[in-house]
Design an enzyme around this catalytic site. Structure first.
Site, PDB file in Angstrom:
ATOM      1  N   HIS A 112       0.941  -1.131  -0.176  1.00 38.91           N
ATOM      2  CA  HIS A 112      -0.093  -0.004  -0.035  1.00 38.91           C
ATOM      3  C   HIS A 112       0.942   1.246   0.107  1.00 38.91           C
ATOM      4  O   HIS A 112       1.966   1.349   0.626  1.00 38.91           O
ATOM      5  CB  HIS A 112      -0.863   0.038   1.363  1.00 38.91           C
ATOM      6  N   ASP A 188       2.662  -4.235   8.372  1.00 40.41           N
ATOM      7  CA  ASP A 188       1.612  -3.596   8.021  1.00 40.41           C
ATOM      8  C   ASP A 188       0.456  -4.124   8.557  1.00 40.41           C
ATOM      9  O   ASP A 188       0.326  -5.087   7.614  1.00 40.41           O
ATOM     10  CB  ASP A 188       1.718  -2.908   6.735  1.00 40.41           C
ATOM     11  N   GLN A 191      -4.747  -4.710   7.477  1.00 38.25           N
ATOM     12  CA  GLN A 191      -5.689  -5.591   7.242  1.00 38.25           C
ATOM     13  C   GLN A 191      -5.838  -6.878   7.803  1.00 38.25           C
ATOM     14  O   GLN A 191      -6.632  -7.630   7.514  1.00 38.25           O
ATOM     15  CB  GLN A 191      -5.699  -6.064   5.376  1.00 38.25           C
ATOM     16  N   LYS A 214     -10.712   0.470  10.686  1.00 37.50           N
ATOM     17  CA  LYS A 214     -11.051  -0.875  10.126  1.00 37.50           C
ATOM     18  C   LYS A 214     -11.387  -1.936  10.997  1.00 37.50           C
ATOM     19  O   LYS A 214     -11.719  -2.970  10.552  1.00 37.50           O
ATOM     20  CB  LYS A 214      -9.843  -1.123   9.171  1.00 37.50           C
ATOM     21  N   CYS A 350      -4.450   2.108  -3.759  1.00 35.78           N
ATOM     22  CA  CYS A 350      -3.257   2.906  -3.118  1.00 35.78           C
ATOM     23  C   CYS A 350      -2.070   1.831  -3.333  1.00 35.78           C
ATOM     24  O   CYS A 350      -1.145   1.791  -2.524  1.00 35.78           O
ATOM     25  CB  CYS A 350      -3.339   3.069  -1.751  1.00 35.78           C
TER      26      CYS A 350
HETATM   27  C1  LIG Z   1      -2.628  -2.631   3.891  1.00 31.54           C
HETATM   28  C2  LIG Z   1      -3.000  -0.987   4.226  1.00 31.54           C
HETATM   29  N1  LIG Z   1      -1.983  -0.362   4.762  1.00 31.54           N
HETATM   30  C3  LIG Z   1      -2.148   0.842   4.857  1.00 31.54           C
HETATM   31  C4  LIG Z   1      -3.251   1.566   4.768  1.00 31.54           C
HETATM   32  C5  LIG Z   1      -3.652   2.877   5.356  1.00 31.54           C
HETATM   33  O1  LIG Z   1      -4.404   2.900   6.402  1.00 31.54           O
HETATM   34  P1  LIG Z   1      -4.874   4.406   6.936  1.00 31.54           P
HETATM   35  O2  LIG Z   1      -5.532   5.087   5.646  1.00 31.54           O
HETATM   36  O3  LIG Z   1      -5.827   4.115   7.908  1.00 31.54           O
HETATM   37  O4  LIG Z   1      -3.780   5.040   7.470  1.00 31.54           O
HETATM   38  C6  LIG Z   1      -4.363   0.586   4.368  1.00 31.54           C
HETATM   39  C7  LIG Z   1      -5.708   1.305   3.893  1.00 31.54           C
HETATM   40  O5  LIG Z   1      -6.578   0.869   3.154  1.00 31.54           O
HETATM   41  C8  LIG Z   1      -4.278  -0.632   4.024  1.00 31.54           C
HETATM   42  O6  LIG Z   1      -5.362  -1.323   3.313  1.00 31.54           O
END
Ligand SMILES: Cc1ncc(COP(=O)(O)O)c(C=O)c1O
Length: 392
Positions: A112, A188, A191, A214, A350
């Site tokens: 991401h 990370d 998810q 989330k 993203c």
């Molecule tokens: C795998 C992953 N990392 C990071 C993020 C970023 O999360 P946030 O927008 O809550 O910072 C997301 C958001 O969709 C994600 O799916």
């Protein structure tokens, strides 16, 4: 699990009776238990924390401390290693800003942007080399990890579950390889933490980032977990009130971790809301939650694969489903689904480098959670068939 019963806890589904919400990887809906806890905090306990000496401020302090303890326990960490931030993005930026490294950075192609760009910027500024782990059938290739992580690597940043494919990456193995080479691992968990049991000790990772919104919690609260001795060595990302022990004209002494990383008034109500969300999730059981999302996703995959012209990208075992079609752009797919009351995400998620690698302009992504039912799956599949009719 009884998703029909669980759904009754969500005011939004009473207001929008016909909504089939399948965009949980973007954000989840909030149960009344979370909404009520936030409202209760503001109605009964609200004060700034770490400052006032009166009873109300003390009660607010206790609420924040309890929220941190619950959050730490949820991921198998110690409260002193659990920093509250805004979201996963902020956690990654904090790390990239404050962590001192001098070797190569290994990222993944599926990363991401929020897990990729902070490290790319650091690499550019500090003249560090970056390499990218290949994706193989929706997962990070372990074979490639064995090739690319070596004694020159200082940091490996990967996602536990990809927001594009929904499959669990071989994190324990990657961590083993990284540690054999004295490299740090940043996971990370945006998810994974909402969907499955995650224990930082068991995984052996050095850092974990995730977002409250989330996982049924409010927006604006997230977590950075870090091994204590690493956090202690890092400089704060922001400076100001609430994170100092002593300031004189000549000298500044910072608080201990985790307060050292929480400059300014923190999102106390957000932390309390996250605590309520964790209570709610634990009440259902993280293993049950993971099985449910995987079952719903498996049923979606099975049904979508039978629709002519649909190409599913998510592998077996995924807890969300990305797909493309031969008959429509992902945005058009999402729009027709919307017209049929089904909310999904469409686009690059993203993860533009991954889309570039796949040579596609995006996917439609269906991401279920605890309140999604078999009926929702039927509605989704009927709506995808409708898209086919409209565009063929
Ligand atoms: C795998 C992953 N990392 C990071 C993020 C970023 O999360 P946030 O927008 O809550 O910072 C997301 C958001 O969709 C994600 O799916």
């Amino acid at each position: 699990m009884k998703p029909e019963k669980i759904k009754e806890d969500y005011p939004i589904f009473r207001k929008r009776e016909n909504l089939v919400y399948l965009d949980n990887a973007a954000t989840s809906q909030k149960p009344r238990q979370v909404l009520e806890r936030i409202s209760e905090f503001y109605s009964e306990n609200n004060a700034n924390i770490g400052r006032g000496l009166y009873n109300l401020a003390n009660d607010a302090n206790i609420s924040y401390r309890e929220a941190r303890a619950k959050t730490a326990d949820f991921i198998g960490a110690n409260p002193s290693e659990t920093v509250f931030v805004r979201n996963t993005t902020e956690a990654e930026n904090l790390l990239a800003h404050s962590l001192d490294i001098d070797g190569e950075i290994v990222l993944s192609k599926m990363a991401h942007h929020s897990e990729q760009l902070p490290w790319r910027r650091k690499a550019e500024k500090e003249d560090l080399k970056i390499s990218y782990l290949e994706t193989e059938n929706g997962k990070i290739s372990l074979e490639d990890a064995r090739k690319k992580i070596d004694e020159n690597t200082s940091l490996v940043a990967v996602s536990h579950i990809s927001n594009v494919f929904g499959a669990e990456n071989p994190v324990e193995k990657i961590t083993e390889i990284a540690h054999e080479n004295d490299a740090l691992v940043v996971l990370d968990g945006a998810q994974s933490v909402p969907h499955m049991p995650v224990d930082v000790e068991e995984l052996g990772v050095d850092f974990l980032c995730f977002s409250g919104h989330k996982m049924l919690g409010p927006t604006g609260i997230g977590v950075l977990y870090g091994r204590k001795e690493l956090l202690e060595k890092m400089d704060p990302y922001q400076v100001g009130g609430g994170m100092i022990r002593k300031v004189t004209e000549k000298e500044i002494e910072y608080e201990q971790v985790p307060e050292k990383f929480e400059a300014g008034t923190p999102n106390v109500a957000g932390a309390v809301g996250l605590e309520a969300a964790i209570d709610y999730l634990e009440n259902i059981g993280m293993n049950e939650i993971y099985s449910h999302s995987q079952e719903i996703a498996a049923s979606i995959i099975e049904k979508l694969e039978k629709v002519e012209g649909v190409n599913v990208l998510s592998p077996e075992g995924a807890n969300l489903v990305s797909f493309t079609t031969e008959f429509a752009h992902p945005h058009d797919v999402a729009e027709v689904l919307n017209q049929n009351g089904v909310a999904v995400r469409a686009g690059h998620h993203c993860a533009q480098p991954q889309m570039e690698e796949l040579d596609i302009n995006g996917t439609a992504r269906v991401s279920p959670y605890i309140y999604n039912t078999r009926k929702d799956v039927e509605k989704l599949v009927e709506a995808v068939k409708e898209v086919r009719k409209v565009f063929q």
